[in-house]
Design a protein around this motif. Sequence first.
Motif, PDB file in Angstrom:
ATOM      1  N   GLU A 126      44.263  63.153 -93.600  1.00  0.00           N
ATOM      2  CA  GLU A 126      43.080  62.995 -92.755  1.00  0.00           C
ATOM      3  C   GLU A 126      43.399  62.197 -91.498  1.00  0.00           C
ATOM      4  N   LEU A 127      44.223  61.172 -91.628  1.00  0.00           N
ATOM      5  CA  LEU A 127      44.623  60.391 -90.458  1.00  0.00           C
ATOM      6  C   LEU A 127      45.429  61.247 -89.478  1.00  0.00           C
ATOM      7  N   GLU A 128      46.316  62.069 -90.011  1.00  0.00           N
ATOM      8  CA  GLU A 128      47.094  62.958 -89.150  1.00  0.00           C
ATOM      9  C   GLU A 128      46.191  63.958 -88.436  1.00  0.00           C
ATOM     10  N   MET A 129      45.190  64.465 -89.146  1.00  0.00           N
ATOM     11  CA  MET A 129      44.242  65.389 -88.517  1.00  0.00           C
ATOM     12  C   MET A 129      43.438  64.679 -87.428  1.00  0.00           C
ATOM     13  N   CYS A 130      43.055  63.443 -87.681  1.00  0.00           N
ATOM     14  CA  CYS A 130      42.334  62.646 -86.686  1.00  0.00           C
ATOM     15  C   CYS A 130      43.194  62.455 -85.429  1.00  0.00           C
ATOM     16  N   ALA A 131      44.471  62.166 -85.621  1.00  0.00           N
ATOM     17  CA  ALA A 131      45.389  61.991 -84.497  1.00  0.00           C
ATOM     18  C   ALA A 131      45.541  63.300 -83.723  1.00  0.00           C
ATOM     19  N   LEU A 132      45.668  64.393 -84.444  1.00  0.00           N
ATOM     20  CA  LEU A 132      45.800  65.702 -83.800  1.00  0.00           C
ATOM     21  C   LEU A 132      44.557  66.047 -82.979  1.00  0.00           C
ATOM     22  N   ARG A 133      43.383  65.756 -83.535  1.00  0.00           N
ATOM     23  CA  ARG A 133      42.129  66.012 -82.817  1.00  0.00           C
ATOM     24  C   ARG A 133      42.048  65.216 -81.522  1.00  0.00           C
ATOM     25  N   GLN A 134      42.632  64.035 -81.507  1.00  0.00           N
ATOM     26  CA  GLN A 134      42.588  63.192 -80.317  1.00  0.00           C
ATOM     27  C   GLN A 134      43.459  63.731 -79.190  1.00  0.00           C
ATOM     28  N   ILE A 135      44.595  64.344 -79.540  1.00  0.00           N
ATOM     29  CA  ILE A 135      45.505  64.775 -78.476  1.00  0.00           C
ATOM     30  C   ILE A 135      45.471  66.274 -78.183  1.00  0.00           C
ATOM     31  N   GLU A 136      44.828  67.051 -79.030  1.00  0.00           N
ATOM     32  CA  GLU A 136      44.784  68.506 -78.810  1.00  0.00           C
ATOM     33  C   GLU A 136      44.151  68.896 -77.463  1.00  0.00           C
ATOM     34  N   PRO A 137      43.050  68.273 -77.039  1.00  0.00           N
ATOM     35  CA  PRO A 137      42.512  68.636 -75.721  1.00  0.00           C
ATOM     36  C   PRO A 137      43.504  68.395 -74.579  1.00  0.00           C
ATOM     37  N   LEU A 138      44.333  67.375 -74.707  1.00  0.00           N
ATOM     38  CA  LEU A 138      45.336  67.099 -73.675  1.00  0.00           C
ATOM     39  C   LEU A 138      46.424  68.165 -73.666  1.00  0.00           C
ATOM     40  N   ARG A 139      46.799  68.611 -74.836  1.00  0.00           N
ATOM     41  CA  ARG A 139      47.799  69.679 -74.922  1.00  0.00           C
ATOM     42  C   ARG A 139      47.268  70.953 -74.280  1.00  0.00           C
ATOM     43  N   LEU A 140      46.020  71.267 -74.582  1.00  0.00           N
ATOM     44  CA  LEU A 140      45.399  72.455 -73.978  1.00  0.00           C
ATOM     45  C   LEU A 140      45.287  72.303 -72.463  1.00  0.00           C
ATOM     46  N   LEU A 141      44.913  71.122 -72.014  1.00  0.00           N
ATOM     47  CA  LEU A 141      44.812  70.866 -70.570  1.00  0.00           C
ATOM     48  C   LEU A 141      46.144  71.128 -69.887  1.00  0.00           C
ATOM     49  N   SER A 142      47.214  70.633 -70.475  1.00  0.00           N
ATOM     50  CA  SER A 142      48.523  70.782 -69.829  1.00  0.00           C
ATOM     51  C   SER A 142      49.059  72.209 -69.898  1.00  0.00           C
ATOM     52  N   ARG A 143      48.562  73.011 -70.827  1.00  0.00           N
ATOM     53  CA  ARG A 143      49.061  74.383 -70.959  1.00  0.00           C
ATOM     54  C   ARG A 143      48.172  75.438 -70.311  1.00  0.00           C
ATOM     55  N   VAL A 144      46.872  75.231 -70.347  1.00  0.00           N
ATOM     56  CA  VAL A 144      45.957  76.255 -69.836  1.00  0.00           C
ATOM     57  C   VAL A 144      45.720  76.116 -68.332  1.00  0.00           C
ATOM     58  N   THR A 145      45.692  74.898 -67.848  1.00  0.00           N
ATOM     59  CA  THR A 145      45.353  74.676 -66.441  1.00  0.00           C
ATOM     60  C   THR A 145      46.308  75.373 -65.465  1.00  0.00           C
ATOM     61  N   PRO A 146      47.632  75.380 -65.703  1.00  0.00           N
ATOM     62  CA  PRO A 146      48.491  76.133 -64.774  1.00  0.00           C
ATOM     63  C   PRO A 146      48.155  77.626 -64.720  1.00  0.00           C
ATOM     64  N   MET A 147      47.737  78.182 -65.869  1.00  0.00           N
ATOM     65  CA  MET A 147      47.345  79.597 -65.871  1.00  0.00           C
ATOM     66  C   MET A 147      46.087  79.813 -65.033  1.00  0.00           C
ATOM     67  N   LEU A 148      45.145  78.873 -65.138  1.00  0.00           N
ATOM     68  CA  LEU A 148      43.942  78.972 -64.307  1.00  0.00           C
ATOM     69  C   LEU A 148      44.302  78.882 -62.831  1.00  0.00           C
ATOM     70  N   GLY A 149      45.246  78.002 -62.501  1.00  0.00           N
ATOM     71  CA  GLY A 149      45.701  77.892 -61.114  1.00  0.00           C
ATOM     72  C   GLY A 149      46.327  79.186 -60.620  1.00  0.00           C
ATOM     73  N   LEU A 150      47.097  79.828 -61.475  1.00  0.00           N
ATOM     74  CA  LEU A 150      47.702  81.113 -61.101  1.00  0.00           C
ATOM     75  C   LEU A 150      46.626  82.165 -60.871  1.00  0.00           C
ATOM     76  N   ILE A 151      45.631  82.199 -61.752  1.00  0.00           N
ATOM     77  CA  ILE A 151      44.533  83.151 -61.574  1.00  0.00           C
ATOM     78  C   ILE A 151      43.803  82.871 -60.258  1.00  0.00           C
ATOM     79  N   ALA A 152      43.553  81.579 -59.984  1.00  0.00           N
ATOM     80  CA  ALA A 152      42.849  81.204 -58.755  1.00  0.00           C
ATOM     81  C   ALA A 152      43.640  81.581 -57.512  1.00  0.00           C
ATOM     82  N   THR A 153      44.953  81.675 -57.636  1.00  0.00           N
ATOM     83  CA  THR A 153      45.790  82.089 -56.508  1.00  0.00           C
ATOM     84  C   THR A 153      45.854  83.602 -56.380  1.00  0.00           C
TER      85      THR A 153
END
Length: 155
Positions: A62-89
Amino acid sequence: MMIESTFLQLAQALLWPVLALVAIAFGYALWVAGATLMEAWQRWRQPGFSCLPGSTDIDMDELEMCALRQIEPLRLLSRVTPMLGLIATMIPLGPALQSVANGQGHEALAVFSGAFAGVVLALAAASVGLVVYSVRRRWLIAELMRIRKTRGMQA
């Protein structure tokens, strides 16, 4: 021809939502960077600072899941945002090239400026997200290791 024009219209319709998502991602990246700086300050002032639940009733999974939940949005931010930038270009690129072909280079320049601004903000957000993700991940792993060691000594 009909399918091409449908794709073109769909792509053009995506431009504003993608730019809005890039703006939201950039704002979120700034907010998260500020929160991480505050947490770093707290960790510096209080060496035992923890962002994981301190209850001994919670098992390690449960603690590991809690830790994962805390950082998962940051992982998505760092991976999805460049794709959005490419689409915007890429979306405005077609009309800009059409303007150049029609001899309207000034219009193409205005379109390119907006398109490149979107990708710059997206890459900045992704960069901040990746740095914050790395720092927070290291903190959380260190906390989990400390908790494992403490619980191992209690058993």
